[in-house]
Scaffold this active site. Structure first.
Site, PDB file in Angstrom:
ATOM      1  N   TYR A 151       0.851  -1.187   0.000  1.00 32.81           N
ATOM      2  CA  TYR A 151       0.000   0.000   0.000  1.00 32.81           C
ATOM      3  C   TYR A 151       0.888   1.239   0.000  1.00 32.81           C
ATOM      4  CZ  TYR A 151      -3.342   3.560   1.602  1.00 32.81           C
ATOM      5  OH  TYR A 151      -4.118   4.691   1.718  1.00 32.81           O
ATOM      6  N   ASP A 246       9.244   2.708  -0.045  1.00 28.83           N
ATOM      7  CA  ASP A 246       8.208   3.407   0.704  1.00 28.83           C
ATOM      8  C   ASP A 246       8.313   2.949   2.160  1.00 28.83           C
ATOM      9  OD1 ASP A 246       6.015   4.526   1.859  1.00 28.83           O
ATOM     10  OD2 ASP A 246       4.532   3.639   0.500  1.00 28.83           O
ATOM     11  N   LYS A 274       4.067   8.729   9.119  1.00 29.24           N
ATOM     12  CA  LYS A 274       3.778   8.122  10.426  1.00 29.24           C
ATOM     13  C   LYS A 274       4.724   8.576  11.549  1.00 29.24           C
ATOM     14  CE  LYS A 274       0.806   4.657   8.530  1.00 29.24           C
ATOM     15  NZ  LYS A 274       0.908   4.080   7.209  1.00 29.24           N
TER      16      LYS A 274
HETATM   17  C1  PLP Z   1       0.316   4.702   5.834  1.00 35.21           C
HETATM   18  C2  PLP Z   1       1.075   4.486   4.578  1.00 35.21           C
HETATM   19  C3  PLP Z   1       0.964   5.357   3.480  1.00 35.21           C
HETATM   20  C4  PLP Z   1      -0.024   6.501   3.450  1.00 35.21           C
HETATM   21  O1  PLP Z   1       0.244   7.438   4.438  1.00 35.21           O
HETATM   22  P1  PLP Z   1      -0.929   8.461   4.879  1.00 35.21           P
HETATM   23  O2  PLP Z   1      -0.268   9.336   5.893  1.00 35.21           O
HETATM   24  O3  PLP Z   1      -2.023   7.604   5.427  1.00 35.21           O
HETATM   25  O4  PLP Z   1      -1.341   9.186   3.656  1.00 35.21           O
HETATM   26  C5  PLP Z   1       1.778   5.140   2.386  1.00 35.21           C
HETATM   27  N1  PLP Z   1       2.660   4.124   2.362  1.00 35.21           N
HETATM   28  C6  PLP Z   1       2.785   3.264   3.384  1.00 35.21           C
HETATM   29  C7  PLP Z   1       3.794   2.178   3.307  1.00 35.21           C
HETATM   30  C8  PLP Z   1       1.998   3.413   4.526  1.00 35.21           C
HETATM   31  O5  PLP Z   1       2.119   2.541   5.521  1.00 35.21           O
END
Ligand code: PLP
Length: 431
Positions: A151, A246, A274
């Protein structure tokens, strides 16, 4: 769904949810909060302190959701709270540079050999979306390659899931994403070298970047072998394609330098989110100074933000990351998590708990490894739904979906983990 009356008082949460449904689609401002995959009414949270949260009816829970990962120090850590208060009293936003941005950047860059320059944004989605644009602008190529089971936030190019076949242009996983976007996104299964090789032979000199969660933790915990990540590094280098890690979840979680440091593999671009904001909305992307020089105003890739580098959020990030940098921080966290996970593992059968650092995932399976989305047993979710409500009743709060991982924070004591472990074991044994 879960129609059984709760033994806990839930009146206020239920009332608030009814009201919320008149304001927000599905009653929420982010879909998974609506409890659709476990059924029942979401709890409205009133307060958090350390490892605990309290809902609007006064029920207390040991929290393993931790706001989906950001709260590595637990709720309302006094140092983070103090930093936020001090910052906000001086004004909440200026739209002009502040020293706090320098300080957070310095803290990160001087302790992370994988990136030389960074840009702060306001969410993980924004970080990834901008990093993809940078990869495309830098390579002057349009296609990107992503993996099924990872994701990357909700930007158009990334709301694409696998179609049929090994290497596919996926299908959109959301209405409103134009076909033209989907045609630029190649989707491969995780842990499969052949698929990636095939993509490169089909689309020679067309792929701007491979994007991967090096520790895929948004669809179960699909731990990859280091050799696979190294293979991606090598094939990117050979093809002048950028490798984008990511690390919105894994950054500052699996050690200060995230998965890049854990596997000692240098990607070309890294995205963060995060934990970086200490519980406030911050995202970031970083790379070598040379790649980052393509970002506006130095370069031609445009990216901006009214609240980017917000001083209150920067202060929260500085306070949190300062704690993370203290000697032994990650070792202690991992040790605690291992003890928790091992104790559950040793007492029940028919499940696996996968874990890395302070992330864990409960899977109802006999498989030794799960490394691809398609290897997750659909029945696993049924079992999860069953134990989920029992765990809530007994004061353990997990993210409301069997695909979500749990997080242990610095604030979780051994006593908290022992208690939660016993409750989890008792309920797994019942099914
Ligand atoms: C949470 C997450 C996102 C999206 O971040 P948001 O702050 O919710 O927009 C993108 N990539 C990864 C790997 C994530 O865990």
């Amino acid at each position: 769904m879960n129609k059984k009356k709760s033994r806990q008082k839930r009146d206020r949460s239920e009332k608030l949810f009814e009201k919320a449904k008149t304001y927000f689609p599905g009653g929420v401002n982010s879909p998974v909060r609506a409890f659709r995959s476990v059924g029942g009414t979401p709890l409205f949270i009133e307060q958090g302190k350390g490892a605990y949260i309290w809902d609007a009816d006064g029920n207390k829970f040991i929290d393993f959701c931790c706001s989906w990962g950001p709260l590595i120090l637990g709720h309302a850590n006094p140092k983070v709270v103090k930093a936020i208060k001090t910052a906000v009293e001086k004004g909440s936003s200026f739209g002009a540079p502040t020293e706090l941005e320098n300080k957070l950047a310095e803290l990160i860059l001087s302790n992370n050999k994988y990136i030389e320059k960074i840009r702060f944004v306001s969410s993980g989605t924004e970080a990834v979306m901008s990093a993809i644009r940078l990869a495309r602008g830098y390579t002057k190529r349009n296609k990107i390659l992503k993996f099924e089971g990872c994701y990357h936030g909700h930007s158009d190019s990334l709301l694409v899931k696998a179609g049929s076949g090994l290497v596919t242009f996926g299908n959109t996983s959301s209405a409103g994403v134009p076909e033209a976007f989907v045609n630029e996104t190649i989707v491969c299964p995780l842990n499969n070298k052949e698929a990636v090789k095939e993509a490169f032979s089909k689309f020679k000199n067309e792929i701007a970047c491979i994007i991967i969660e090096p520790i895929p933790a948004n669809n179960g915990l699909l731990l990859q072998d280091k050799s696979y990540l190294q293979f991606l590094r090598d094939i990117c280098t050979e093809n002048k394609t950028l490798l984008l890690f990511d690390e919105v979840i894994s950054g500052f979680r699996i050690g200060f330098t995230g998965a890049a440091g854990f596997y000692n593999i240098k990607p070309d671009i890294i995205t963060y989110g995060k934990i970086i904001g200490g519980g406030l909305p911050v995202g970031a992307y970083g790379a070598s100074a040379e790649i980052m020089s393509h970002i506006s105003p130095e370069g031609a890739v445009y990216q901006a933000g009214t609240l980017s580098g917000n001083p209150v959020a920067m202060a929260a990030g500085i306070a949190q990351l300062t704690e993370c940098l203290k000697k032994g921080f990650y070792e202690k966290l991992e040790k605690k998590t291992n003890a928790f996970v091992t104790s559950i593992r040793n007492q029940v059968s028919g499940i696996k708990i996968f874990s890395i650092g302070s992330i864990f995932w409960i899977a109802f399976t006999d498989k030794e490894k799960i490394q691809r989305a398609e290897e997750i047993d659909g029945d696993s979710m049924k079992h999860f739904r069953k134990i989920y409500h029992e765990l809530l009743e007994q004061g353990v709060y997990l993210g409301p979906s069997g695909y979500e991982v749990g997080f242990v924070s610095e604030a979780h004591t051994e006593a908290d983990l022992k208690k939660a472990g016993e409750i989890i074991v008792k309920n797994i044994r019942k099914i």
